[in-house]
Enzyme design. Structure first.
Site, mmCIF file in Angstrom:
data_model
loop_
_atom_site.group_PDB
_atom_site.id
_atom_site.type_symbol
_atom_site.label_atom_id
_atom_site.label_comp_id
_atom_site.label_asym_id
_atom_site.label_seq_id
_atom_site.Cartn_x
_atom_site.Cartn_y
_atom_site.Cartn_z
ATOM 1 N N ASP A 188 3.558 7.525 -2.726
ATOM 2 C CA ASP A 188 2.915 6.326 -3.296
ATOM 3 C C ASP A 188 1.931 5.712 -2.298
ATOM 4 O O ASP A 188 2.281 5.441 -1.145
ATOM 5 C CB ASP A 188 3.986 5.294 -3.663
ATOM 6 C CG ASP A 188 4.852 5.759 -4.815
ATOM 7 O OD1 ASP A 188 4.485 5.509 -5.974
ATOM 8 O OD2 ASP A 188 5.883 6.415 -4.549
ATOM 9 N N ASP A 211 0.695 5.855 4.367
ATOM 10 C CA ASP A 211 -0.125 4.649 4.159
ATOM 11 C C ASP A 211 0.572 3.356 4.534
ATOM 12 O O ASP A 211 -0.013 2.281 4.392
ATOM 13 C CB ASP A 211 -0.521 4.540 2.671
ATOM 14 C CG ASP A 211 0.645 4.123 1.803
ATOM 15 O OD1 ASP A 211 1.654 4.849 1.789
ATOM 16 O OD2 ASP A 211 0.567 3.041 1.193
ATOM 17 N N ASP A 233 3.571 11.517 2.427
ATOM 18 C CA ASP A 233 4.105 10.406 1.656
ATOM 19 C C ASP A 233 3.521 10.501 0.238
ATOM 20 O O ASP A 233 2.542 11.226 0.013
ATOM 21 C CB ASP A 233 3.696 9.088 2.352
ATOM 22 C CG ASP A 233 4.040 7.878 1.526
ATOM 23 O OD1 ASP A 233 5.203 7.764 1.102
ATOM 24 O OD2 ASP A 233 3.138 7.043 1.282
HETATM 25 MG MG LIG Z 1 3.427 5.046 0.710
#
Ligand SMILES: [Mg+2]
Length: 252
Positions: free
Chosen positions: A19, A201, A17
């Site tokens: 961001d 995240d 991933d």
């Molecule tokens: Mg993310």
């Protein structure tokens, strides 16, 4: 996660991933900081894995390419709505047009704009085949209440779904997601028959992580928003770990 580079074999494949995982969140999606060493490090890591490194992101494809220029990695963009495979071929799940999406999402877009008008700092991001409402920068602090989410749910058409992320709400087309994107990559070279590692995240990463764990792979959560087999405190810690992996020359 000290000494963990030793547990990653040379025949792994890596799903990242962007961001909140590789880079820290910023006031807006355009203002994240890509450190000068990030792109060379990803290029070296991709070479070490024979190209089996893919970005799995909610950003649009041209947006992530701009962030990582001149690198163009295999990528699942818009949470899996669009995918560029290991050969560079780009496909869109369900083949919708931007115009189709704009018609289906018009009423939700109007509701987003009402909140933008009422809450300073809130902004809408048009991603072509998705629409995001960012409230990280709201002054004073504001997040949609459960009643607001009910309003949005009532405006959804059968073609659309609502994703809730870290201080962002997103409207997207139903169909592909991060899990289906990872499954598609794993069925193709150069990812096939490699041990998958997924690093994310956010709740949008969890279904893909479940798939990777079912296949005997490894999952790493960045920060405390989700659980995974392993965890790291922040993107800076992940970048250090990946840099150590990229520097390893032995194929073991
Ligand atoms: Mg993310």
């Amino acid at each position: 996660m000290s000494g963990s580079s030793a547990i990653v074999p040379g025949d792994a494949c890596l799903f990242l991933d962007f961001d909140g995982t590789l880079v820290d969140f910023a006031a807006g999606p355009k203002s994240v900081i890509v450190t000068p060493d990030l792109v060379p490090m990803l290029r070296d890591l991709s070479n070490r894995l024979d190209g089996a490194l893919a970005m799995i992101t909610g950003r649009a494809l041209d947006d992530i390419d701009q962030m990582l220029w001149p690198l163009q990695l295999p990528t699942a963009a818009l949470h899996g709505t669009m995918r560029r495979d290991g050969s560079g071929k780009v496909t869109i799940v369900g083949n919708p047009s931007v115009e189709d999406f704009k018609v289906a999402s018009r009423r939700l877009c109007q509701q987003f704009q009402r909140w933008v008008a009422r809450h300073p700092g809130v902004c809408v991001e048009d991603k072509g085949l998705a629409l995001a409402l960012h409230f990280r920068n709201a002054q004073p602090r504001w997040t949609p209440e459960p009643d607001d989410l009910k309003i949005l749910a009532s405006l959804l058409t059968p073609d659309l779904e609502l994703l809730s992320g870290d201080l962002v709400l997103e409207v997207r087309l139903r169909g592909g997601n991060k899990r289906t994107a990872v499954e598609a990559f794993l069925a193709e070279p150069p990812f096939t028959d490699r041990m998958p590692i997924y690093i994310g995240d956010d709740v949008a990463d969890v279904p893909a992580m479940e798939t990777v764990e079912r296949r005997g792979g490894m999952t790493i959560a960045i920060g405390a928003r989700i659980d995974a087999r392993w965890c790291m405190p922040d993107p800076a810690a992940l970048r250090l770990w990946l840099a150590a992996l990229a520097r390893r020359n032995d194929p073991s």
